[in-house]
Design a protein around this motif. Structure first.
Motif, PDB file in Angstrom:
ATOM      1  N   PHE A   1      11.591 -29.464  -3.421  1.00 34.89           N
ATOM      2  CA  PHE A   1      10.650 -29.144  -4.489  1.00 34.89           C
ATOM      3  C   PHE A   1       9.285 -29.815  -4.293  1.00 34.89           C
ATOM      4  O   PHE A   1       8.256 -29.232  -4.638  1.00 34.89           O
ATOM      5  N   VAL A   2       9.267 -31.011  -3.728  1.00 34.37           N
ATOM      6  CA  VAL A   2       7.977 -31.657  -3.430  1.00 34.37           C
ATOM      7  C   VAL A   2       7.234 -30.834  -2.390  1.00 34.37           C
ATOM      8  O   VAL A   2       6.033 -30.567  -2.524  1.00 34.37           O
ATOM      9  N   GLN A   3       7.940 -30.379  -1.351  1.00 30.40           N
ATOM     10  CA  GLN A   3       7.306 -29.553  -0.315  1.00 30.40           C
ATOM     11  C   GLN A   3       6.770 -28.253  -0.913  1.00 30.40           C
ATOM     12  O   GLN A   3       5.671 -27.820  -0.570  1.00 30.40           O
ATOM     13  N   MET A   4       7.540 -27.641  -1.805  1.00 36.90           N
ATOM     14  CA  MET A   4       7.085 -26.408  -2.457  1.00 36.90           C
ATOM     15  C   MET A   4       5.856 -26.680  -3.322  1.00 36.90           C
ATOM     16  O   MET A   4       4.919 -25.890  -3.347  1.00 36.90           O
ATOM     17  N   SER A   5       5.857 -27.812  -4.036  1.00 37.98           N
ATOM     18  CA  SER A   5       4.764 -28.087  -4.965  1.00 37.98           C
ATOM     19  C   SER A   5       3.444 -28.358  -4.265  1.00 37.98           C
ATOM     20  O   SER A   5       2.382 -28.103  -4.820  1.00 37.98           O
ATOM     21  N   ILE A   6       3.499 -28.881  -3.040  1.00 35.82           N
ATOM     22  CA  ILE A   6       2.255 -29.140  -2.300  1.00 35.82           C
ATOM     23  C   ILE A   6       1.987 -28.044  -1.275  1.00 35.82           C
ATOM     24  O   ILE A   6       0.988 -28.094  -0.573  1.00 35.82           O
ATOM     25  N   ASP A   7       2.891 -27.085  -1.204  1.00 31.71           N
ATOM     26  CA  ASP A   7       2.763 -25.945  -0.293  1.00 31.71           C
ATOM     27  C   ASP A   7       2.694 -26.395   1.165  1.00 31.71           C
ATOM     28  O   ASP A   7       1.859 -25.932   1.945  1.00 31.71           O
TER      29      ASP A   7
ATOM     30  N   PRO B   1      -5.961 -31.448  -6.017  1.00 28.54           N
ATOM     31  CA  PRO B   1      -5.167 -32.444  -6.745  1.00 28.54           C
ATOM     32  C   PRO B   1      -4.684 -31.953  -8.117  1.00 28.54           C
ATOM     33  O   PRO B   1      -3.562 -32.256  -8.515  1.00 28.54           O
ATOM     34  N   ILE B   2      -5.502 -31.159  -8.805  1.00 24.48           N
ATOM     35  CA  ILE B   2      -5.088 -30.659 -10.116  1.00 24.48           C
ATOM     36  C   ILE B   2      -3.885 -29.728  -9.986  1.00 24.48           C
ATOM     37  O   ILE B   2      -2.983 -29.723 -10.825  1.00 24.48           O
ATOM     38  N   GLU B   3      -3.837 -28.939  -8.904  1.00 20.60           N
ATOM     39  CA  GLU B   3      -2.695 -28.048  -8.673  1.00 20.60           C
ATOM     40  C   GLU B   3      -1.436 -28.853  -8.354  1.00 20.60           C
ATOM     41  O   GLU B   3      -0.344 -28.509  -8.824  1.00 20.60           O
ATOM     42  N   VAL B   4      -1.600 -29.913  -7.577  1.00 20.29           N
ATOM     43  CA  VAL B   4      -0.465 -30.781  -7.254  1.00 20.29           C
ATOM     44  C   VAL B   4       0.076 -31.395  -8.545  1.00 20.29           C
ATOM     45  O   VAL B   4       1.287 -31.437  -8.768  1.00 20.29           O
ATOM     46  N   GLN B   5      -0.833 -31.831  -9.415  1.00 20.96           N
ATOM     47  CA  GLN B   5      -0.417 -32.422 -10.689  1.00 20.96           C
ATOM     48  C   GLN B   5       0.309 -31.392 -11.555  1.00 20.96           C
ATOM     49  O   GLN B   5       1.348 -31.679 -12.147  1.00 20.96           O
ATOM     50  N   GLN B   6      -0.222 -30.182 -11.652  1.00 20.93           N
ATOM     51  CA  GLN B   6       0.414 -29.144 -12.461  1.00 20.93           C
ATOM     52  C   GLN B   6       1.788 -28.779 -11.908  1.00 20.93           C
ATOM     53  O   GLN B   6       2.739 -28.590 -12.671  1.00 20.93           O
ATOM     54  N   ASN B   7       1.892 -28.671 -10.596  1.00 22.43           N
ATOM     55  CA  ASN B   7       3.193 -28.388  -9.976  1.00 22.43           C
ATOM     56  C   ASN B   7       4.173 -29.524 -10.234  1.00 22.43           C
ATOM     57  O   ASN B   7       5.364 -29.297 -10.423  1.00 22.43           O
TER      58      ASN B   7
ATOM     59  N   THR C   1      -4.549 -46.783  -1.197  1.00 15.80           N
ATOM     60  CA  THR C   1      -5.933 -46.781  -0.740  1.00 15.80           C
ATOM     61  C   THR C   1      -6.804 -46.005  -1.729  1.00 15.80           C
ATOM     62  O   THR C   1      -6.326 -45.162  -2.476  1.00 15.80           O
ATOM     63  N   GLU C   2      -8.070 -46.310  -1.710  1.00 10.22           N
ATOM     64  CA  GLU C   2      -9.003 -45.656  -2.636  1.00 10.22           C
ATOM     65  C   GLU C   2      -9.083 -44.151  -2.415  1.00 10.22           C
ATOM     66  O   GLU C   2      -9.155 -43.382  -3.338  1.00 10.22           O
ATOM     67  N   LYS C   3      -9.107 -43.737  -1.162  1.00 13.18           N
ATOM     68  CA  LYS C   3      -9.237 -42.313  -0.853  1.00 13.18           C
ATOM     69  C   LYS C   3      -7.917 -41.778  -0.309  1.00 13.18           C
ATOM     70  O   LYS C   3      -7.865 -41.184   0.754  1.00 13.18           O
ATOM     71  N   ALA C   4      -6.872 -42.021  -1.047  1.00 18.43           N
ATOM     72  CA  ALA C   4      -5.545 -41.576  -0.609  1.00 18.43           C
ATOM     73  C   ALA C   4      -5.499 -40.053  -0.557  1.00 18.43           C
ATOM     74  O   ALA C   4      -5.983 -39.372  -1.450  1.00 18.43           O
ATOM     75  N   ASP C   5      -4.918 -39.523   0.520  1.00 15.59           N
ATOM     76  CA  ASP C   5      -4.695 -38.090   0.635  1.00 15.59           C
ATOM     77  C   ASP C   5      -3.321 -37.828   0.031  1.00 15.59           C
ATOM     78  O   ASP C   5      -2.291 -38.028   0.669  1.00 15.59           O
ATOM     79  N   PHE C   6      -3.312 -37.393  -1.217  1.00 15.91           N
ATOM     80  CA  PHE C   6      -2.062 -37.263  -1.952  1.00 15.91           C
ATOM     81  C   PHE C   6      -1.127 -36.243  -1.310  1.00 15.91           C
ATOM     82  O   PHE C   6       0.068 -36.485  -1.199  1.00 15.91           O
ATOM     83  N   VAL C   7      -1.662 -35.112  -0.882  1.00 19.00           N
ATOM     84  CA  VAL C   7      -0.819 -34.070  -0.297  1.00 19.00           C
ATOM     85  C   VAL C   7      -0.129 -34.606   0.955  1.00 19.00           C
ATOM     86  O   VAL C   7       1.086 -34.457   1.129  1.00 19.00           O
ATOM     87  N   GLU C   8      -0.877 -35.257   1.820  1.00 19.96           N
ATOM     88  CA  GLU C   8      -0.299 -35.785   3.049  1.00 19.96           C
ATOM     89  C   GLU C   8       0.728 -36.880   2.754  1.00 19.96           C
ATOM     90  O   GLU C   8       1.796 -36.923   3.373  1.00 19.96           O
ATOM     91  N   THR C   9       0.419 -37.738   1.799  1.00 20.38           N
ATOM     92  CA  THR C   9       1.360 -38.804   1.441  1.00 20.38           C
ATOM     93  C   THR C   9       2.639 -38.229   0.857  1.00 20.38           C
ATOM     94  O   THR C   9       3.741 -38.646   1.219  1.00 20.38           O
ATOM     95  N   PHE C  10       2.510 -37.236  -0.042  1.00 23.93           N
ATOM     96  CA  PHE C  10       3.706 -36.612  -0.606  1.00 23.93           C
ATOM     97  C   PHE C  10       4.522 -35.916   0.482  1.00 23.93           C
ATOM     98  O   PHE C  10       5.751 -35.934   0.448  1.00 23.93           O
ATOM     99  N   LEU C  11       3.845 -35.312   1.451  1.00 20.40           N
ATOM    100  CA  LEU C  11       4.549 -34.646   2.545  1.00 20.40           C
ATOM    101  C   LEU C  11       5.349 -35.665   3.362  1.00 20.40           C
ATOM    102  O   LEU C  11       6.527 -35.438   3.662  1.00 20.40           O
TER     103      LEU C  11
END
Length: 160
Positions: free
Chosen positions: A99-105, A26-32, A69-79
């Motif tokens: 750019f969103v796809q690049m940021s979450i790899d 999550p910290i990498e997603v935030q930095q990206n 949701t409390e345990k949201a999977d941010f990478v999957e949701t952003f994808l």
């Protein structure tokens, strides 16, 4: 009834088809986000707002995925959000989705190519302007959910 079954099947299978093997924390997603995505989100929001000036968007039947949701999977949701935005095929959202796809790899899955021997029976749109407005409204809703997800991610990381 068959329409309901198909809708439920899509809701069950869509997350599986859009799953991602990204190891981004999550910290990498935030930095990206801070480095790449934020500027494109702001530009896209401004562009869509300009296009929809003096027009109102009706309530969407299909709500874009969000991070409530409390345990949201941010990478999957952003994808999922990026893929939905990409599938709108709007000039205004193309770069942001990329750019969103690049940021979450995580790239969106490729759609299967059609057999060239099968003829497509596309109907001509009666009012192309109306269809464009509907797509812009959907993009605006996705963008709003995406913004909320990034805000929630920032809040969670600040509290940690």
């Amino acid at each position: 009834m068959p329409l309901l079954c198909i809708s439920l099947l899509v809701l069950v299978l869509l997350p599986l088809s859009l799953s991602c093997d990204s190891q981004n924390l999550p910290i990498e997603v935030q930095q990206n986000f801070l480095a790449l995505v934020r500027t494109h989100m702001d530009n896209t929001r401004e562009n869509i707002t300009d296009k929809l000036q003096n027009l109102s968007c009706l309530e969407l039947k299909h709500k874009p995925p969000n991070c409530t949701t409390e345990k949201a999977d941010f990478v999957e949701t952003f994808l999922i959000q990026a893929c939905e935005m990409q599938n709108l095929r709007l000039q205004q959202t193309k770069n942001l989705a990329r750019f969103v796809q690049m940021s979450i790899d995580c790239p969106c899955p490729k759609k299967p190519t059609k057999d060239p021997s099968v003829k497509s029976h596309k109907r001509m749109a009666r009012n192309p302007g109306k269809k464009q407005i509907k797509k812009l409204c959907k993009a605006k809703a996705i963008l709003s959910c995406m913004t909320l997800c990034y805000e929630k991610l920032n809040t969670l990381l600040m509290d940690a």
